[in-house]
Design a protein around this motif. Structure first.
Motif, PDB file in Angstrom:
ATOM      1  N   LEU A   1      -1.702   2.512   0.463  1.00 39.46           N
ATOM      2  CA  LEU A   1      -3.173   2.100   0.224  1.00 39.46           C
ATOM      3  C   LEU A   1      -3.796   2.610   1.192  1.00 39.46           C
ATOM      4  CD1 LEU A   1      -4.482  -0.617  -1.287  1.00 39.46           C
ATOM      5  CD2 LEU A   1      -4.522  -1.584   0.967  1.00 39.46           C
TER       6      LEU A   1
ATOM      7  N   PRO B   1      -0.974  -8.250   1.976  1.00 40.31           N
ATOM      8  CA  PRO B   1      -0.148  -7.997   0.790  1.00 40.31           C
ATOM      9  C   PRO B   1      -0.960  -7.628  -0.291  1.00 40.31           C
ATOM     10  CG  PRO B   1      -0.516 -10.203   1.100  1.00 40.31           C
ATOM     11  CD  PRO B   1      -1.361  -9.385   2.201  1.00 40.31           C
ATOM     12  N   PRO B   2      -0.739  -7.050  -1.587  1.00 38.89           N
ATOM     13  CA  PRO B   2      -1.428  -6.963  -2.783  1.00 38.89           C
ATOM     14  C   PRO B   2      -1.843  -8.309  -3.123  1.00 38.89           C
ATOM     15  CG  PRO B   2       0.918  -6.781  -3.219  1.00 38.89           C
ATOM     16  CD  PRO B   2       1.086  -6.845  -1.591  1.00 38.89           C
TER      17      PRO B   2
ATOM     18  N   ALA C   1       0.679  -1.841  -4.381  1.00 36.65           N
ATOM     19  CA  ALA C   1      -0.137  -2.278  -3.026  1.00 36.65           C
ATOM     20  C   ALA C   1      -1.255  -3.115  -3.184  1.00 36.65           C
ATOM     21  CB  ALA C   1      -0.434  -1.006  -2.258  1.00 36.65           C
ATOM     22  N   LEU C   2      -1.939  -2.961  -4.601  1.00 33.55           N
ATOM     23  CA  LEU C   2      -2.995  -3.998  -4.959  1.00 33.55           C
ATOM     24  C   LEU C   2      -2.797  -5.057  -5.715  1.00 33.55           C
ATOM     25  CD1 LEU C   2      -5.123  -0.688  -5.815  1.00 33.55           C
ATOM     26  CD2 LEU C   2      -5.672  -2.267  -4.132  1.00 33.55           C
TER      27      LEU C   2
ATOM     28  N   ILE D   1     -10.532   2.565  -6.990  1.00 31.00           N
ATOM     29  CA  ILE D   1      -9.076   2.253  -6.594  1.00 31.00           C
ATOM     30  C   ILE D   1      -8.134   2.254  -7.354  1.00 31.00           C
ATOM     31  CG2 ILE D   1     -10.118   0.362  -4.796  1.00 31.00           C
ATOM     32  CD1 ILE D   1      -8.857  -1.783  -6.783  1.00 31.00           C
TER      33      ILE D   1
ATOM     34  N   HIS E   1     -12.352  -4.776 -11.003  1.00 31.23           N
ATOM     35  CA  HIS E   1     -12.566  -3.771 -10.004  1.00 31.23           C
ATOM     36  C   HIS E   1     -11.401  -2.954  -9.902  1.00 31.23           C
ATOM     37  CE1 HIS E   1     -12.812  -3.305  -5.470  1.00 31.23           C
ATOM     38  NE2 HIS E   1     -11.611  -3.949  -5.491  1.00 31.23           N
TER      39      HIS E   1
HETATM   40  N1  GLN Z   1      -9.296  -5.071  -0.276  1.00 31.66           N
HETATM   41  C1  GLN Z   1      -8.550  -4.317  -1.312  1.00 31.66           C
HETATM   42  C2  GLN Z   1      -9.565  -4.002  -2.514  1.00 31.66           C
HETATM   43  O1  GLN Z   1     -10.024  -5.139  -3.053  1.00 31.66           O
HETATM   44  C3  GLN Z   1      -7.304  -4.953  -1.917  1.00 31.66           C
HETATM   45  C4  GLN Z   1      -6.204  -4.939  -0.705  1.00 31.66           C
HETATM   46  C5  GLN Z   1      -5.192  -5.516  -1.156  1.00 31.66           C
HETATM   47  O2  GLN Z   1      -4.566  -5.825  -2.330  1.00 31.66           O
HETATM   48  N2  GLN Z   1      -4.440  -5.653  -0.090  1.00 31.66           N
HETATM   49  O3  GLN Z   1      -9.939  -3.119  -2.790  1.00 31.66           O
END
Ligand code: GLN
Length: 289
Positions: A103, A198-199, A219-220, A212, A207
């Protein structure tokens, strides 16, 4: 095939002549790329700092570099994140190596780091765990800010751990790296603080179709409501926290109530939530009595 046929012009016509830095930046405006990104990409191609680039706008861009620059502008125009194109991202004052295996560290996560640093600064030698370290951003920032701390960082992905190790080595920060699916490899180990980004994105979050999409899904995304990993971490951490130790987690802007409930259900106390620079509830922490 003849040599000539192999050398199809890779450059748009207007890029054929040797150009100055200034002209190259002008031509870059024809791509759907933000001007600041276009400049950073040219710095990257020419291996120049911003100051060096603007000090000599008449500097000639060699043909091979111009070709490389056009390729990178095309990648950026197609949505690829700048950090993956340059292989770098700044986080908490650290220049970090990043690859599509990790990430891209976000400014919001600096809040998580700041909260932990101010809470842990008074302890002479805290044992800290960064769960799901990715690029190593959190672990390395903490290790650098708290020289007395012992920092352990885990990740399920060996490819991510390779990036994190490289970053720790580049910054001369000692971090113990372990391959572990959350706490699986940490039986019997306890810490004074656990941190995790975390994800936490929900499976159907629109989104995810944006920029992304270039980042690792692992990781998401975390289940239908985005809370699967947070549930696992909050429920599993008590076995790895010393008495009075803290767990801090980053979460989605609308997940603070659910995260507080998870903390309460698992017997934590002193639950707090902090807002990020956009004013959104982003980091929650709690103490294990
Ligand atoms: N903040 C990130 C986003 O929404 C997500 C990061 C995460 O899942 N840890 O793009």
């Amino acid at each position: 095939m003849t040599k000539l046929q192999c050398q199809a012009p890779a450059l748009p016509d207007e890029w054929q002549a040797p150009h100055s830095v200034g002209r190259a930046l002008e031509l870059a405006r024809r791509f759907a790329v933000d001007a600041a990104d276009a400049r950073l990409l040219l710095q990257h191609v020419l291996a120049l700092t911003h100051a060096q680039l603007i000090a000599r706008p008449e500097r000639l861009v060699p043909a091979a570099d111009a070709e490389h620059y056009v390729q990178l502008l095309r990648r950026r125009a197609a949505g690829e994140p700048l950090a993956y194109i340059t292989g770098r991202r700044e986080f908490y004052g650290l220049d970090l190596v990043v690859s599509p295996d990790v990430l891209i560290p976000r400014p919001e996560t600096e809040l998580l780091v700041e909260i932990a640093i101010s809470a842990l600064a008074a302890l002479p030698s805290p044992q800290i765990l960064d769960a799901g370290t990715g690029s190593g951003a959190i672990a390395i920032a903490l290790g650098r800010a708290l020289p007395g701390a012992s920092v352990t960082a885990i990740d399920r992905s060996t490819a991510a751990l390779a990036v994190a190790r490289e970053n720790a080595a580049r910054h001369g920060v000692a971090v113990e790296f372990l391959q572990s699916d959350w706490f699986a490899a940490l039986a019997g180990r306890r810490f004074d603080a656990i941190l995790a980004n975390p994800p936490y994105v929900a499976l159907a979050d629109p989104h995810l179709a944006g920029e992304i999409r270039f980042e690792p899904q692992s990781a998401l995304v975390s289940g239908v409501d985005g809370l699967d990993a947070l549930r696992q971490i909050i429920a599993g951490a008590p076995q790895h926290l010393n008495a009075g130790a803290m767990l801090w987690v980053e979460h989605g802007f609308d997940q603070a109530p659910a995260v507080s409930n998870l903390f309460r259900a698992a017997g934590y106390s002193a639950i707090t939530t902090s807002r990020d620079l956009a004013g959104l509830p982003r980091v929650s922490g709690a103490k294990l009595a």
